[in-house]
Design a protein around this motif. Structure first.
Motif, PDB file in Angstrom:
ATOM      1  N   ALA A 255       0.813  -1.220   0.000  1.00 25.21           N
ATOM      2  CA  ALA A 255       0.000   0.000   0.000  1.00 25.21           C
ATOM      3  C   ALA A 255       0.841   1.262   0.000  1.00 25.21           C
ATOM      4  CB  ALA A 255      -0.932   0.008   1.209  1.00 25.21           C
ATOM      5  N   GLY A 256       2.154   1.135   0.223  1.00 24.20           N
ATOM      6  CA  GLY A 256       3.016   2.307   0.243  1.00 24.20           C
ATOM      7  C   GLY A 256       3.233   2.882  -1.148  1.00 24.20           C
ATOM      8  N   ILE A 257       3.445   4.200  -1.217  1.00 26.38           N
ATOM      9  CA  ILE A 257       3.697   4.888  -2.488  1.00 26.38           C
ATOM     10  C   ILE A 257       5.172   5.288  -2.532  1.00 26.38           C
ATOM     11  CG2 ILE A 257       3.130   6.873  -3.921  1.00 26.38           C
ATOM     12  CD1 ILE A 257       0.376   6.895  -2.653  1.00 26.38           C
ATOM     13  N   PRO A 258       5.939   4.750  -3.479  1.00 24.07           N
ATOM     14  CA  PRO A 258       7.366   5.071  -3.538  1.00 24.07           C
ATOM     15  C   PRO A 258       7.618   6.482  -4.060  1.00 24.07           C
ATOM     16  CG  PRO A 258       6.771   3.683  -5.386  1.00 24.07           C
ATOM     17  CD  PRO A 258       5.539   3.782  -4.518  1.00 24.07           C
ATOM     18  N   ASP A 259       8.804   7.006  -3.775  1.00 23.96           N
ATOM     19  CA  ASP A 259       9.171   8.327  -4.281  1.00 23.96           C
ATOM     20  C   ASP A 259       9.265   8.329  -5.808  1.00 23.96           C
ATOM     21  OD1 ASP A 259       9.275   9.355  -1.743  1.00 23.96           O
ATOM     22  OD2 ASP A 259      11.442   9.136  -1.528  1.00 23.96           O
TER      23      ASP A 259
END
Length: 334
Positions: A255-259
């Motif tokens: 669910a994390g959004i990468p840079d």
């Protein structure tokens, strides 16, 4: 009306714009509260997310609530669903409104968002708030909806061992969902001390720093590892920890959004374990469920708001949220 307009990286300005027109099927909303999400911080700090970039000055903000100012919802406190799907494409017809190819999303370059004193929004996407629920509570329903959608994708079972890697607001909400739905054990992984402390307050049974979590031997303390791992940090290190933490045959929910626009994971470990990796794209129809969870006291969103700042200090609010010294920053427009 006053708005906060993002012109470029780190460049957000207060401006005056005409009040919006209200098309048929829309309601005018007087915005009261806007939460700053990690994706907002990507737009502010990098000028985009992945391959989506800022193409014009844009009003950010997609976690927001306000008070209806026209029509049948005049005077009614409402939470605003920030996603406007087309309702006609194959994905919409299959019930996957979050995957609509024609979707418009508040504050994401093609559609202005909630950091405006007034906004016109489709009436069916406005959800009346129960008595006693504040505007800040209403703004928190969007991140809770994302956590709930991720939870649905995980197919967890009562008694499962659940790990959450990354204890920002969505991670902390996921911990609360795990406790509310009968997880057997909840393990939190987080590099920041104040967020580790928050994870324990919200019910995590075990809290680890990233150094301990990187070691495979750590996870053998709980048999073969966690049944389900939620990765909500958006870094390759967090994905590595998730793959290390989960048991063979388990599920990793990303669910994390990468840079940047790419993520990686240790393929040999994931392959040998036979893992299922699941991607999270925003959320489906979650507001009725999130309202019930908060109204019934199963999830506490109010205490997660650690700073509410006026619109006049929106630049400072973004800067402090980027430093991640608190939990959730909310911009108050009233």
């Amino acid at each position: 009306m006053r708005v906060a307009m993002l012109h470029g990286v780190g460049d957000i300005r207060l401006e005056d714009l005409p009040d919006p027109e209200v098309p048929e099927g829309y309601t005018l909303v007087r915005v009261t509260d806007v939460g700053l999400c990690g994706s907002d911080l990507h737009w502010f700090g990098e000028g985009g997310i992945g391959d989506a970039t800022l193409t014009r000055p844009t009003i950010p903000g997609h976690e927001f609530a306000g008070i209806g100012a026209s029509g049948e919802l005049d005077g009614v406190p409402v939470a605003v669903d920030p996603a406007i799907p087309c309702g006609r494409c194959e994905m919409c017809e299959l019930g996957h409104r979050n995957l609509c190819a024609n979707i418009l999303f508040a504050g994401h370059s093609t559609l202005d968002g909630g950091l405006a004193e007034l906004i016109a929004w489709p009436t069916p996407l406005l959800h009346p708030l129960p008595e006693g629920m504040t505007g800040a509570d209403g703004a928190m329903l969007e991140p809770l909806g994302v956590a709930l959608h991720a939870w649905d994708l995980a197919h967890t079972r009562v008694g499962d061992t659940i790990t959450v890697v990354g204890c920002g607001p969505i991670g902390l909400l996921t911990i609360q969902l795990a406790k509310a739905t009968g997880a057997g054990r909840v393990i939190a992984v987080e590099p920041r001390q104040h967020r580790r402390e928050a994870a324990a307050r919200y019910g995590a049974d075990v809290v680890l720093d990233v150094g301990e979590a990187r070691e495979a031997a750590t996870w053998h303390r709980w048999g073969l590892g966690a049944d389900v791992v939620f990765e909500i940090a958006g870094t390759d290190d967090a994905i590595d920890i998730a793959v290390t933490a989960v048991r063979p045959g388990g599920r990793v929910v990303l669910a994390g959004i990468p840079d940047g626009d790419r993520s990686s994971f240790p393929a040999h470990v994931a392959r040998r374990k036979g893992l299922s990796l699941v991607m999270v794209r925003r959320m489906k129809e979650m507001y009725p469920r999130t309202i019930r969870l908060v109204e019934q006291g199963l999830v506490d969103v109010r205490s997660m708001v650690t700073e509410r700042v006026p619109l006049e200090d929106v630049a400072g609010g973004f800067a402090r949220a980027t430093a991640r010294t608190g939990l959730k920053t909310v911009i108050g427009l009233t």
